[in-house]
Each structure stands twice: as C-alpha cells, then as structure tokens.
Write an enzyme that holds these catalytic residues in place. Structure first.
Site, mmCIF file in Angstrom:
data_model
loop_
_atom_site.group_PDB
_atom_site.id
_atom_site.type_symbol
_atom_site.label_atom_id
_atom_site.label_comp_id
_atom_site.label_asym_id
_atom_site.label_seq_id
_atom_site.Cartn_x
_atom_site.Cartn_y
_atom_site.Cartn_z
ATOM 1 N N LYS A 1 0.871 -1.176 0.000
ATOM 2 C CA LYS A 1 0.000 0.000 0.000
ATOM 3 C C LYS A 1 0.909 1.227 0.000
ATOM 4 O O LYS A 1 1.566 1.522 0.991
ATOM 5 C CB LYS A 1 -0.906 0.022 1.225
ATOM 6 C CG LYS A 1 -1.843 1.228 1.249
ATOM 7 C CD LYS A 1 -2.611 1.327 2.525
ATOM 8 C CE LYS A 1 -3.588 2.480 2.559
ATOM 9 N NZ LYS A 1 -3.209 3.697 1.853
ATOM 10 N N ASP B 1 2.017 4.933 0.218
ATOM 11 C CA ASP B 1 1.521 6.077 0.979
ATOM 12 C C ASP B 1 1.650 7.331 0.130
ATOM 13 O O ASP B 1 2.534 8.163 0.321
ATOM 14 C CB ASP B 1 2.341 6.217 2.264
ATOM 15 C CG ASP B 1 1.633 7.060 3.305
ATOM 16 O OD1 ASP B 1 0.429 7.339 3.117
ATOM 17 O OD2 ASP B 1 2.271 7.438 4.292
#
Length: 328
Positions: free
Chosen positions: A19, A21
C-alpha cells in the site's frame, strides 16, 4: 475502484502489493496527450510535469496507480503534501521528482479492460515497455501476504493490499475484491474551526476537525499544524472560509471553543491517530496533509457507540442540523 479495509485474505488466486503512501491518480493518454485525475476527478496534470513522458508508453492508455515521493527509500506522504495543491515549475519537479507506481491498466489502444479479470489486466500491464518512461514503476506483486505485511511494518510503510486475480474493475466502488490492511491509522476529517499559532496570529496553529454524525458534524479532535510547511499554511489560509456559527452539532464543549475561529466545513484534511477515546475523540491526532481529492460528501458517517449524538452547548436540539452540517 477502492479497497475494503480488513484482514488479509488467503487463497491461491490472491496476490499482494504494497500500500503506497501517496496520491491515487488515473493517468489517461489519448491522442498523445496526458491528463492526470485524482480520485475526486480533479485535473492535476500541472502538479506533476515530470510525468509528461507517460505519453511515450502508448498513444491510447488509461492507467491506475499512485504518485509517491520517496524519502530514504520509503514513500513519505508528508514529503508529498507540498506537491498536491499548486502547479510546479518543471525544473523544480525534476530536482526531486515523484514516482508513479502503476498497478492497473483500464484501457489500451481504445479497448476497455474493466471487465477483464485482474490477472489478465496485470499481464497486459507487464507486457508494456514501462522502461521508456522516466519516473514510472510497476508496483511489485507478491504471493506471501503475511511476510509482506511484516516487512512493511518493519520498514514503517503503510500496509498491504490483497487483490483477487479473477476480480473485475468497478470504478468508484469499494470492492471486496481488493482488501487493504494498514499499519497506520488515518482518517479524513472536515475542518470546522482553527486557532492561530501562539505568538504568530498570521499562521494557523491548530485545526478543529469533525466527522458526519446523526445530526451533523461531530467534533472528533484538535490537530496541531503549527509545523506545517509554507505551502500548507498558504493553502489553509485560502481555504478556511470564515463563518460566525460553529459548524459542529455535537461533541464540542464551551471550554474547547475558546479562541476558535469558525469556518465552513468544506476543507478536508488527513489525520493520523492512535485510536478513539471514549466519546469518539481521536487519540494522539497528527496532521498529515490537505486532501484536495476528497469532498465532505466522501466522509463516512461516524457516530461513536458510547455517546449519543446530542446537541452541543448553545444549540437547541430542534434547530435544523443541516444549516451548518458536515457540508455533505
């Protein structure tokens, strides 16, 4: 398409990605021209001139990915925030360029790929010659989700996204085919008021933020922004439209309102926190940045179970809650 928060699923047809950022962007190349849209549909092409080379990838292609700015080899949302609001000179951008981490392809040579399985879309993406474009990287995929989760935690990264190989792409939908597990707890909130920095009345010192409740905007905490960079300070001063009435309909006491300058709850900020205290207040709230890609209507309803969403001080329960509500 958005991911559904949850624990990492298991299965032979599931793969895992970091994921990132950063800032979610669709990169649309048509007739040799590039347009970058954030998740709210805003044209942000001028914010990232170093991505102009995406036109060399194909004359017609639609990509989904995330812009990141690396700090010590790890994506830093804080470092990216100053690039999210204003056009930048190409020379400045090239001095510290962003990277577009691409993880999906939704159209290629005029052929829509939304109904194709994720595995097929990924294979199509991997066949493109991504090396011809500077500042473009293919988001790696992995088969061992728990191991990736451990690595991302150790490196201080945001988390992991699990994707089903047979899943189709559903624009605008929070799909169970993508599941995100994060290490950092964040929430997007609406700004309903602010206090000047002590000793510097021209600077924003802290923000009072809220989330939509049953009767309007519920106060969930105060966030320090005194150390935000000059771009964030300038943007906040331009966005916080004064109003004489507190927009919060619950959760805010008279004592907490002292010295606050109220504003229309239309500016959205991202806040990191350490969980929720009794009453719904955010613990250890920390400012991460202004979210131009989100609108008040994008915020989820949030009413703590342990506190009724009652009218606050100075406002009668029968007063229309939508007069200054959450802006949604």
């Amino acid at each position: 398409m958005l991911a559904t928060p949850g624990t990492l699923p298991a299965g032979s047809d599931i793969f895992f990605e970091v994921k990132w950022d950063g800032m979610r962007l669709l990169a649309d190349v048509a007739d040799g021209r590039l347009r970058l849209d954030d998740r709210g549909g805003r044209d942000v092409t001028a914010l990232f001139p170093e991505l102009s080379g995406l036109t060399r990838l194909a004359p017609d292609v639609l990509l989904d990915g995330e812009v990141v700015l690396l700090d010590g080899g790890v994506p830093s949302f804080a470092a990216l925030t100053d690039r999210m609001h204003e056009p930048v000179d190409p020379r400045v951008a090239q001095a510290r360029p962003v990277t577009y981490m691409v993880f999906d392809v939704l159209r290629l040579y005029g052929v829509p790929l939304l109904e194709r399985p994720m595995g097929e879309r990924r294979a199509t993406l991997e066949r493109l010659d991504l090396d011809v474009v500077a500042n473009l990287s293919l988001s790696p995929r992995y088969t061992d989700g728990p191991a990736l989760l451990d690595v991302t935690r150790e490196r201080g990264m945001a988390g992991v996204v699990a994707k089903r190989g047979d899943g189709t792409y559903r624009p605008g939908v929070r799909s169970p085919d993508w599941v995100v597990t994060t290490h950092l707890r964040t929430v997007a909130c609406a700004v309903g008021g602010w206090r000047p920095e002590r000793g510097a009345a021209d600077r924003v010192g802290s923000l009072l933020v809220g989330l939509p409740g049953a009767t309007g905007l519920r106060f969930v905490g105060s966030v320090d922004v005194a150390h935000a960079g000059p771009v964030a300070q300038r943007v906040l001063h331009g966005r916080l439209v004064a109003t004489p009435i507190a927009p919060f309909t619950a959760g805010l006491s008279r004592a907490l309102s002292a010295g606050v300058r109220w504003c229309e709850p239309t500016t959205i900020v991202e806040v990191a926190h350490g969980g929720r205290a009794p009453g719904g207040r955010l613990r250890d709230a920390a400012f991460r940045g202004i979210r131009d890609d989100l609108h008040p209507a994008d915020l989820p309803a949030d009413v703590p179970d342990d506190v009724p969403d009652a009218a606050p001080w100075g406002r009668s329960p029968d007063r229309p809650a939508d007069r200054r509500g959450g802006g949604s």
